[in-house]
Design a protein around this motif. Structure first.
Motif, PDB file in Angstrom:
ATOM      1  N   ILE A 120       0.711  -1.196   0.464  1.00 34.95           N
ATOM      2  CA  ILE A 120       0.375  -0.223   0.091  1.00 34.95           C
ATOM      3  C   ILE A 120       0.551   1.122  -0.254  1.00 34.95           C
ATOM      4  CG2 ILE A 120      -2.153   1.465   1.196  1.00 34.95           C
ATOM      5  CD1 ILE A 120      -2.787  -1.660   2.578  1.00 34.95           C
ATOM      6  N   GLU A 121       0.988   2.187  -0.819  1.00 34.92           N
ATOM      7  CA  GLU A 121       1.215   3.568  -0.878  1.00 34.92           C
ATOM      8  C   GLU A 121       0.977   3.885   0.851  1.00 34.92           C
ATOM      9  OE1 GLU A 121       0.054   6.202  -4.117  1.00 34.92           O
ATOM     10  OE2 GLU A 121       0.806   4.246  -5.852  1.00 34.92           O
ATOM     11  N   LEU A 122       2.612   4.078   1.296  1.00 41.12           N
ATOM     12  CA  LEU A 122       2.563   5.331   2.384  1.00 41.12           C
ATOM     13  C   LEU A 122       1.472   5.854   2.832  1.00 41.12           C
ATOM     14  CD1 LEU A 122       3.846   5.453   5.251  1.00 41.12           C
ATOM     15  CD2 LEU A 122       5.212   7.603   3.533  1.00 41.12           C
ATOM     16  N   ASP A 123       1.000   7.553   1.750  1.00 38.68           N
ATOM     17  CA  ASP A 123      -0.581   7.715   2.019  1.00 38.68           C
ATOM     18  C   ASP A 123      -1.644   7.657   2.608  1.00 38.68           C
ATOM     19  OD1 ASP A 123       0.746  10.173   2.084  1.00 38.68           O
ATOM     20  OD2 ASP A 123       0.330  10.723   0.219  1.00 38.68           O
ATOM     21  N   SER A 124      -2.265   6.058   1.751  1.00 41.40           N
ATOM     22  CA  SER A 124      -3.188   5.301   1.924  1.00 41.40           C
ATOM     23  C   SER A 124      -2.856   4.356   3.297  1.00 41.40           C
ATOM     24  CB  SER A 124      -3.405   4.063   1.149  1.00 41.40           C
ATOM     25  OG  SER A 124      -3.620   6.011  -0.005  1.00 41.40           O
ATOM     26  N   ALA A 125      -1.397   3.681   3.280  1.00 43.19           N
ATOM     27  CA  ALA A 125      -1.873   2.745   4.102  1.00 43.19           C
ATOM     28  C   ALA A 125      -1.277   3.800   5.754  1.00 43.19           C
ATOM     29  CB  ALA A 125       0.268   2.461   4.075  1.00 43.19           C
ATOM     30  N   SER A 126      -0.884   4.962   5.958  1.00 43.53           N
ATOM     31  CA  SER A 126      -0.778   5.795   6.961  1.00 43.53           C
ATOM     32  C   SER A 126      -2.650   6.165   7.316  1.00 43.53           C
ATOM     33  CB  SER A 126      -0.394   6.699   7.168  1.00 43.53           C
ATOM     34  OG  SER A 126      -0.541   8.549   8.178  1.00 43.53           O
ATOM     35  N   VAL A 127      -3.941   6.240   6.476  1.00 42.56           N
ATOM     36  CA  VAL A 127      -4.949   6.415   7.128  1.00 42.56           C
ATOM     37  C   VAL A 127      -5.364   4.701   7.767  1.00 42.56           C
ATOM     38  CG1 VAL A 127      -6.919   6.383   5.957  1.00 42.56           C
ATOM     39  CG2 VAL A 127      -5.270   7.761   5.855  1.00 42.56           C
ATOM     40  N   PHE A 128      -4.916   3.946   7.043  1.00 39.78           N
ATOM     41  CA  PHE A 128      -5.717   2.092   6.844  1.00 39.78           C
ATOM     42  C   PHE A 128      -4.704   2.126   8.257  1.00 39.78           C
ATOM     43  CE2 PHE A 128      -3.940  -2.236   6.953  1.00 39.78           C
ATOM     44  CZ  PHE A 128      -5.876  -2.132   7.079  1.00 39.78           C
ATOM     45  N   LEU A 129      -3.932   2.143   8.643  1.00 34.30           N
ATOM     46  CA  LEU A 129      -2.488   2.084   9.873  1.00 34.30           C
ATOM     47  C   LEU A 129      -3.458   2.513  11.376  1.00 34.30           C
ATOM     48  CD1 LEU A 129       0.202   1.108   8.789  1.00 34.30           C
ATOM     49  CD2 LEU A 129      -0.459  -0.210   9.230  1.00 34.30           C
ATOM     50  N   ASN A 130      -3.667   3.822  11.289  1.00 33.87           N
ATOM     51  CA  ASN A 130      -4.191   4.372  11.870  1.00 33.87           C
ATOM     52  C   ASN A 130      -5.756   4.091  12.238  1.00 33.87           C
ATOM     53  OD1 ASN A 130      -2.426   5.949  13.114  1.00 33.87           O
ATOM     54  ND2 ASN A 130      -2.994   7.551  11.429  1.00 33.87           N
ATOM     55  N   ARG A 131      -6.433   3.759  11.260  1.00 37.65           N
ATOM     56  CA  ARG A 131      -7.843   3.039  11.706  1.00 37.65           C
ATOM     57  C   ARG A 131      -7.966   1.792  12.193  1.00 37.65           C
ATOM     58  NH1 ARG A 131     -10.574   4.673   6.032  1.00 37.65           N
ATOM     59  NH2 ARG A 131     -10.978   6.501   7.054  1.00 37.65           N
ATOM     60  N   LEU A 132      -6.704   0.974  11.698  1.00 34.40           N
ATOM     61  CA  LEU A 132      -6.683  -0.588  12.473  1.00 34.40           C
ATOM     62  C   LEU A 132      -6.658  -0.011  13.771  1.00 34.40           C
ATOM     63  CD1 LEU A 132      -6.260  -4.157  12.039  1.00 34.40           C
ATOM     64  CD2 LEU A 132      -4.202  -2.639  11.151  1.00 34.40           C
ATOM     65  N   TYR A 133      -5.051   0.111  14.051  1.00 30.03           N
ATOM     66  CA  TYR A 133      -4.997   0.190  15.454  1.00 30.03           C
ATOM     67  C   TYR A 133      -5.546   0.924  16.377  1.00 30.03           C
ATOM     68  CZ  TYR A 133      -0.381  -1.660  14.682  1.00 30.03           C
ATOM     69  OH  TYR A 133       0.565  -2.423  14.234  1.00 30.03           O
ATOM     70  N   GLN A 134      -6.429   2.229  16.091  1.00 26.83           N
ATOM     71  CA  GLN A 134      -7.149   3.149  16.649  1.00 26.83           C
ATOM     72  C   GLN A 134      -8.328   1.870  17.616  1.00 26.83           C
ATOM     73  OE1 GLN A 134      -7.655   4.911  18.198  1.00 26.83           O
ATOM     74  NE2 GLN A 134      -6.407   7.303  17.286  1.00 26.83           N
ATOM     75  N   ARG A 135      -9.079   0.663  16.206  1.00 24.85           N
ATOM     76  CA  ARG A 135     -10.498  -0.131  16.088  1.00 24.85           C
ATOM     77  C   ARG A 135      -9.984  -1.504  17.309  1.00 24.85           C
ATOM     78  NH1 ARG A 135     -11.290  -1.241  11.180  1.00 24.85           N
ATOM     79  NH2 ARG A 135     -10.106  -2.850  10.581  1.00 24.85           N
ATOM     80  N   ARG A 136      -8.274  -1.586  17.008  1.00 25.11           N
ATOM     81  CA  ARG A 136      -7.782  -2.851  17.751  1.00 25.11           C
ATOM     82  C   ARG A 136      -7.196  -2.808  19.012  1.00 25.11           C
ATOM     83  NH1 ARG A 136      -4.451  -6.913  13.279  1.00 25.11           N
ATOM     84  NH2 ARG A 136      -6.458  -6.967  11.738  1.00 25.11           N
ATOM     85  N   PHE A 137      -6.263  -1.695  18.890  1.00 22.50           N
ATOM     86  CA  PHE A 137      -6.126  -1.595  20.638  1.00 22.50           C
ATOM     87  C   PHE A 137      -6.182  -0.210  20.870  1.00 22.50           C
ATOM     88  CE2 PHE A 137      -2.415  -3.691  17.665  1.00 22.50           C
ATOM     89  CZ  PHE A 137      -2.665  -4.864  18.432  1.00 22.50           C
ATOM     90  N   ASN A 138      -6.944   0.992  20.764  1.00 21.40           N
ATOM     91  CA  ASN A 138      -7.487   2.370  21.085  1.00 21.40           C
ATOM     92  C   ASN A 138      -6.448   2.913  20.995  1.00 21.40           C
ATOM     93  OD1 ASN A 138      -9.477   3.611  22.408  1.00 21.40           O
ATOM     94  ND2 ASN A 138      -8.926   3.783  23.771  1.00 21.40           N
ATOM     95  N   THR A 139      -5.100   3.219  20.185  1.00 20.69           N
ATOM     96  CA  THR A 139      -4.202   4.430  19.971  1.00 20.69           C
ATOM     97  C   THR A 139      -3.849   4.565  18.928  1.00 20.69           C
ATOM     98  OG1 THR A 139      -1.991   4.278  20.443  1.00 20.69           O
ATOM     99  CG2 THR A 139      -2.603   1.718  20.292  1.00 20.69           C
ATOM    100  N   PRO A 140      -3.402   5.631  18.402  1.00 20.78           N
ATOM    101  CA  PRO A 140      -3.038   5.520  16.600  1.00 20.78           C
ATOM    102  C   PRO A 140      -1.856   4.400  16.578  1.00 20.78           C
ATOM    103  CG  PRO A 140      -2.381   7.101  18.251  1.00 20.78           C
ATOM    104  CD  PRO A 140      -3.334   6.708  18.753  1.00 20.78           C
ATOM    105  N   PHE A 141      -1.477   4.106  15.389  1.00 23.38           N
ATOM    106  CA  PHE A 141      -0.638   3.884  14.627  1.00 23.38           C
ATOM    107  C   PHE A 141       0.725   4.795  14.936  1.00 23.38           C
ATOM    108  CE2 PHE A 141       2.606   2.703  11.142  1.00 23.38           C
ATOM    109  CZ  PHE A 141       3.323   0.856  11.695  1.00 23.38           C
ATOM    110  N   LEU A 142       1.437   4.377  15.690  1.00 21.82           N
ATOM    111  CA  LEU A 142       3.095   5.280  16.568  1.00 21.82           C
ATOM    112  C   LEU A 142       4.390   4.433  15.757  1.00 21.82           C
ATOM    113  CD1 LEU A 142       1.148   6.685  19.610  1.00 21.82           C
ATOM    114  CD2 LEU A 142       1.284   7.746  18.012  1.00 21.82           C
ATOM    115  N   PRO A 143       4.757   4.515  15.178  1.00 24.90           N
ATOM    116  CA  PRO A 143       5.658   3.961  14.247  1.00 24.90           C
ATOM    117  C   PRO A 143       7.269   3.983  15.449  1.00 24.90           C
ATOM    118  CG  PRO A 143       5.002   5.278  12.218  1.00 24.90           C
ATOM    119  CD  PRO A 143       4.292   5.427  13.670  1.00 24.90           C
ATOM    120  N   ILE A 144       7.918   3.225  15.430  1.00 23.66           N
ATOM    121  CA  ILE A 144       9.802   3.780  15.505  1.00 23.66           C
ATOM    122  C   ILE A 144      11.029   3.117  15.233  1.00 23.66           C
ATOM    123  CG2 ILE A 144       8.682   2.804  17.454  1.00 23.66           C
ATOM    124  CD1 ILE A 144       9.908   4.805  19.738  1.00 23.66           C
TER     125      ILE A 144
END
Length: 195
Positions: A120-144
């Motif tokens: 997935i292109e980065l822009d789309s992936a960022s939106v997808f991952l934030n939604r996924l992590y909010q739903r699963r873990f109640n936190t945004p996707f915070l890459p490190i």
């Protein structure tokens, strides 16, 4: 600063000394890492710190290593006492788009059930991952990033394995400190999307 003093500083914290000796195309890997590193924070489990202000240094013998050197004067950009349990592996990979004959950056995500890999292109992936992590873990996707996350695909292309900061797993820090870490990681990652 001389290579020997850089080495001494990195030996105080071995997590800052990234061994790239197993990577075949080192020049490409270093260039890729340098081009994206400013969009990430780096975690050091040895000293339990997150660095958001650092430089990527190539010692004279850069054929085997690079050094992630925190800015010693930017103490406000270093977060202390971050427990290792708050940093989690994701299995999410970041590739240069050229690997898939695309421009920009590509996120690769392996679906848990089917084991199918999505590119997935980065822009789309960022939106997808934030939604996924909010739903699963109640936190945004915070890459490190951690030492060892820079890897190579089929001796041709570099990629980064992304870890994530999990604010819900932090112990011993105030809510203010947790919010500050979360905001910093998020801002740095967003800077990549805005380029």
């Amino acid at each position: 600063m001389s290579d020997s003093s850089l080495l001494n500083r990195s030996q105080d914290n071995p997590d800052l000394f990234w061994d790239i000796s197993s990577i075949i195309n080192k020049t490409k890997a270093i260039h890729f890492f340098q081009s994206v590193s400013s969009s990430f924070c780096v975690y050091s489990p040895t000293v339990k710190k997150i660095y958001s202000n650092f430089e990527v240094i190539l010692p004279k013998d850069y054929h085997s290593s690079l050094i992630v050197l925190p800015n010693p004067f930017a103490f406000h950009d270093t977060f202390n006492r971050v427990n290792e349990e708050a940093i989690k592996s994701t299995g999410i990979l970041l590739f240069p788009g050229e690997v898939f004959q695309k421009k920009g950056l590509i996120i690769c995500i392996t679906q848990t059930k089917t084991k199918k890999v999505q590119h997935i292109e980065l822009d789309s992936a960022s939106v997808f991952l934030n939604r996924l992590y909010q739903r699963r873990f109640n936190t945004p996707f915070l890459p490190i990033l951690l030492n060892g996350d820079l890897k190579e695909f089929k001796a041709k292309s570099p990629y980064l394995h992304l870890h994530r900061f999990d604010p819900t797993a932090v112990t011993g820090l105030s809510q203010f400190e947790i919010r500050s870490i979360t905001a910093t990681i998020s801002e740095r990652f967003q800077s990549m999307l805005n380029n």
